[in-house]
Design a protein around this motif. Sequence first.
Motif, PDB file in Angstrom:
ATOM      1  N   VAL A 377      43.754  30.224  11.614  1.00  0.00           N
ATOM      2  CA  VAL A 377      43.425  31.551  12.382  1.00  0.00           C
ATOM      3  C   VAL A 377      44.585  30.778  13.269  1.00  0.00           C
ATOM      4  O   VAL A 377      45.616  30.165  12.721  1.00  0.00           O
ATOM      5  CB  VAL A 377      43.015  31.566  13.830  1.00  0.00           C
ATOM      6  CG1 VAL A 377      40.949  31.356  12.744  1.00  0.00           C
ATOM      7  CG2 VAL A 377      42.337  30.204  14.369  1.00  0.00           C
ATOM      8  N   VAL A 378      45.453  31.956  14.056  1.00  0.00           N
ATOM      9  CA  VAL A 378      46.993  32.200  14.388  1.00  0.00           C
ATOM     10  C   VAL A 378      46.776  32.179  15.798  1.00  0.00           C
ATOM     11  O   VAL A 378      45.816  33.697  16.005  1.00  0.00           O
ATOM     12  CB  VAL A 378      47.477  32.741  14.337  1.00  0.00           C
ATOM     13  CG1 VAL A 378      49.366  33.061  14.803  1.00  0.00           C
ATOM     14  CG2 VAL A 378      47.990  32.515  12.865  1.00  0.00           C
ATOM     15  N   SER A 379      46.488  31.447  17.047  1.00  0.00           N
ATOM     16  CA  SER A 379      46.199  32.239  17.962  1.00  0.00           C
ATOM     17  C   SER A 379      47.449  32.854  18.551  1.00  0.00           C
ATOM     18  O   SER A 379      48.118  33.148  18.209  1.00  0.00           O
ATOM     19  CB  SER A 379      46.117  30.546  19.669  1.00  0.00           C
ATOM     20  OG  SER A 379      47.324  30.051  19.334  1.00  0.00           O
ATOM     21  N   LEU A 380      46.275  33.985  19.667  1.00  0.00           N
ATOM     22  CA  LEU A 380      47.496  35.024  20.373  1.00  0.00           C
ATOM     23  C   LEU A 380      48.257  34.390  21.178  1.00  0.00           C
ATOM     24  O   LEU A 380      50.168  34.577  21.211  1.00  0.00           O
ATOM     25  CB  LEU A 380      46.425  35.873  21.096  1.00  0.00           C
ATOM     26  CG  LEU A 380      47.420  37.229  21.563  1.00  0.00           C
ATOM     27  CD1 LEU A 380      47.217  38.056  19.460  1.00  0.00           C
ATOM     28  CD2 LEU A 380      45.827  38.137  21.308  1.00  0.00           C
ATOM     29  N   GLU A 381      48.079  33.205  22.337  1.00  0.00           N
ATOM     30  CA  GLU A 381      49.201  32.291  22.601  1.00  0.00           C
ATOM     31  C   GLU A 381      50.441  32.037  22.001  1.00  0.00           C
ATOM     32  O   GLU A 381      51.282  32.226  22.200  1.00  0.00           O
ATOM     33  CB  GLU A 381      48.876  31.449  22.817  1.00  0.00           C
ATOM     34  CG  GLU A 381      49.457  30.458  24.610  1.00  0.00           C
ATOM     35  CD  GLU A 381      49.258  29.037  25.413  1.00  0.00           C
ATOM     36  OE1 GLU A 381      49.288  28.990  26.285  1.00  0.00           O
ATOM     37  OE2 GLU A 381      47.882  28.835  24.061  1.00  0.00           O
ATOM     38  N   GLU A 382      49.747  31.581  20.331  1.00  0.00           N
ATOM     39  CA  GLU A 382      50.410  30.790  19.568  1.00  0.00           C
ATOM     40  C   GLU A 382      52.380  32.411  19.375  1.00  0.00           C
ATOM     41  O   GLU A 382      53.124  32.594  18.849  1.00  0.00           O
ATOM     42  CB  GLU A 382      50.781  30.202  18.212  1.00  0.00           C
ATOM     43  CG  GLU A 382      51.173  30.065  17.592  1.00  0.00           C
ATOM     44  CD  GLU A 382      50.667  29.490  15.922  1.00  0.00           C
ATOM     45  OE1 GLU A 382      51.050  28.877  15.327  1.00  0.00           O
ATOM     46  OE2 GLU A 382      48.962  28.769  16.605  1.00  0.00           O
ATOM     47  N   LEU A 383      51.758  33.299  18.421  1.00  0.00           N
ATOM     48  CA  LEU A 383      51.827  34.063  18.680  1.00  0.00           C
ATOM     49  C   LEU A 383      53.423  34.752  19.107  1.00  0.00           C
ATOM     50  O   LEU A 383      54.264  34.959  18.944  1.00  0.00           O
ATOM     51  CB  LEU A 383      50.509  35.656  17.743  1.00  0.00           C
ATOM     52  CG  LEU A 383      51.904  37.221  17.790  1.00  0.00           C
ATOM     53  CD1 LEU A 383      52.846  36.814  15.561  1.00  0.00           C
ATOM     54  CD2 LEU A 383      51.015  37.784  17.679  1.00  0.00           C
ATOM     55  N   PHE A 384      52.728  35.117  20.853  1.00  0.00           N
ATOM     56  CA  PHE A 384      53.547  35.734  21.963  1.00  0.00           C
ATOM     57  C   PHE A 384      54.691  34.423  21.918  1.00  0.00           C
ATOM     58  O   PHE A 384      55.691  34.976  22.441  1.00  0.00           O
ATOM     59  CB  PHE A 384      52.479  35.709  23.220  1.00  0.00           C
ATOM     60  CG  PHE A 384      51.838  37.603  23.259  1.00  0.00           C
ATOM     61  CD1 PHE A 384      52.102  37.937  22.498  1.00  0.00           C
ATOM     62  CD2 PHE A 384      49.893  36.839  23.706  1.00  0.00           C
ATOM     63  CE1 PHE A 384      51.551  39.248  21.874  1.00  0.00           C
ATOM     64  CE2 PHE A 384      49.419  37.862  23.430  1.00  0.00           C
ATOM     65  CZ  PHE A 384      49.588  38.807  22.539  1.00  0.00           C
ATOM     66  N   ASN A 385      53.881  33.490  21.814  1.00  0.00           N
ATOM     67  CA  ASN A 385      55.391  32.702  22.723  1.00  0.00           C
ATOM     68  C   ASN A 385      55.988  32.198  21.626  1.00  0.00           C
ATOM     69  O   ASN A 385      57.816  32.340  21.608  1.00  0.00           O
ATOM     70  CB  ASN A 385      54.637  30.997  22.431  1.00  0.00           C
ATOM     71  CG  ASN A 385      53.826  30.509  23.795  1.00  0.00           C
ATOM     72  OD1 ASN A 385      54.087  32.199  24.970  1.00  0.00           O
ATOM     73  ND2 ASN A 385      52.945  30.179  24.170  1.00  0.00           N
ATOM     74  N   ASP A 386      55.596  32.561  19.742  1.00  0.00           N
ATOM     75  CA  ASP A 386      56.346  32.675  19.102  1.00  0.00           C
ATOM     76  C   ASP A 386      57.660  33.479  18.976  1.00  0.00           C
ATOM     77  O   ASP A 386      58.790  33.706  19.279  1.00  0.00           O
ATOM     78  CB  ASP A 386      55.836  32.516  17.509  1.00  0.00           C
ATOM     79  CG  ASP A 386      56.818  32.136  16.249  1.00  0.00           C
ATOM     80  OD1 ASP A 386      58.281  32.009  16.823  1.00  0.00           O
ATOM     81  OD2 ASP A 386      56.403  32.134  15.283  1.00  0.00           O
ATOM     82  N   SER A 387      56.985  34.882  19.271  1.00  0.00           N
ATOM     83  CA  SER A 387      57.850  35.700  19.417  1.00  0.00           C
ATOM     84  C   SER A 387      58.677  36.447  20.786  1.00  0.00           C
ATOM     85  O   SER A 387      59.696  35.994  20.760  1.00  0.00           O
ATOM     86  CB  SER A 387      56.943  37.272  19.698  1.00  0.00           C
ATOM     87  OG  SER A 387      57.361  38.629  19.639  1.00  0.00           O
TER      88      SER A 387
END
Length: 562
Positions: A377-387
């Motif tokens: 899984v890729v957490s949404l928090e991880e995705l947002f923070n990366d973006s």
Amino acid sequence: MDYKLIFAEELEKNTSLSKADILNLIEVPPQEEMGDFAFPCFKFAKEMKKSPILIANDIKEKITSEFFEKAEANGPYINVFIKKEILIKNTIEEILSQKERYGNSELGKGKNIPMDFSSPNIARPFHVGHLSTTVLGAALYRIFKSQGYNPIAINHLGDWGTQFGKLIYAYNHWVDEDALNENPIKELLRIYIKYHKEAEDDPSLDNEARKHFKNLEDGNEHETMLWKKFTELSIIEFEKVYDRIGVKFDYYTGESFYYDKMDTTIKELDEKGLLTESQGAIVVNLEEYNMPPCIIKKADGATIYATRDLTAAEYRYNQFHFYKSLYVVALDQSLHFKQVFKVLELLGHEWAKDCIHVGFGLVKYAGRKFSTRQGEVVSLEELFNDSVKRANKIIEGKNPNLENKSEVAEKVGVGSIIFTFLKNNREKDIIIDWEEMLSPDGETGPYVQYTYARFNSILKKTDEVKQDVDYNLLSTNDEYQLVKTLSNFNKVLNEAIDRFEPFVITRYAIDVAKKFNKFYNSCPILTSEENLKNARLILAKAANQVLKNALGMIGVEVVPEM
């Protein structure tokens, strides 16, 4: 101003058809030089005993509305051309007077539309795979609301089922209480993954898990206490995500909400003679409809998703007497919803036809498909923070002196993800590609946000825009094409409703931005003579308002500078 309606009213005066019938027949010509609207005259040939070509010639002479420059007979069609100066003036003034309400209507007034979306699973991270349903459902909510409907946002949490038996077993055997206190979702995920790995070697664990879930259904104290704990910890985490993307719910009624209501549904199915036994399970046989049986109770007596969804559907109809009921759930659940809707129909519910599965494709990230059981899984928090981090780097390179860089990076980073998820047909798979998503030059969220920021900067550099405008000065084709596109916003919103497709709005925003930039490149603003400069500034102000409105519909915020 609805010019199509005006055309229909003109035709109604001179034909035997009703306005509603005429509206259904009016077309948009394939080439712009053929006019703005066209009406085929074939229907009148038999009645008038004339060829459609002669009929078109007769009727076009009777089109006298002040809003049309001319009416032409083009073979069997009557084509009309809207007066450009009227379209430009009316559209711009309507936008600037209505502002954030531009494009809205009361078309759906009094019609309730429950929308089941987001629906993450308790005790699991809010990962990338959940974002599609969340942003898609939230966009549909805003779009329907803009047209006067009463959408009802329901978060049908995954807070019931045998997975809780598995989690309870895992908690009892492997939980680290210190880790749970520090990061509850991470620790719950760890023990859930461990359960599945252990169960591969020892299938008897599944029997233990089923016992725990049965205990939960029976209201046993230990299982109930743990279930409540998992739920409370999870909702706290979910709401952090919802706050970040501006999503609100009217109801958090998960699967457990319907537990004490399912007996009524099962009794109703039994009284209708729909239940039968199959390998120890209680099912509704759907073989006649080329579908596998819809399981109502498993062999161990436990209920299943279908039981709860049937109960939820009946509850929602009794509660809201809905016009439509939407289920924003992945395409891989299509069979499930076909079964549920068919069973509702067999129960005699006429409203079953108004239950609609709004399906969507997969999310692919770095060539992976997500699996909570395997820990993929890729957490949404991880995705947002990366973006956001990547957006901040781009902004730093282009505009290092920009004030509120972190705030702008947050809006651009998060907005680029939402835009990407809603850019294409919802049934198409989503590929997360950073270079494409964050490009300020492609068909992306940052491109549309940058267009808004660019013109906002121009408007800030000028004196107060004068209200006395000579719209006749907006005479170039690029100016007219931009205004014509702006005038279509309400039509685009209603097309999105008809198709349950927010991507129609996303594509519209891209189209407005492209025409806006084309206008800017061919029509100088600040260097024009004063009256022309003022007219073009007014047009830019109107276009920026529509860009803001369109992005707002899909949940993307504009930035004043970039």
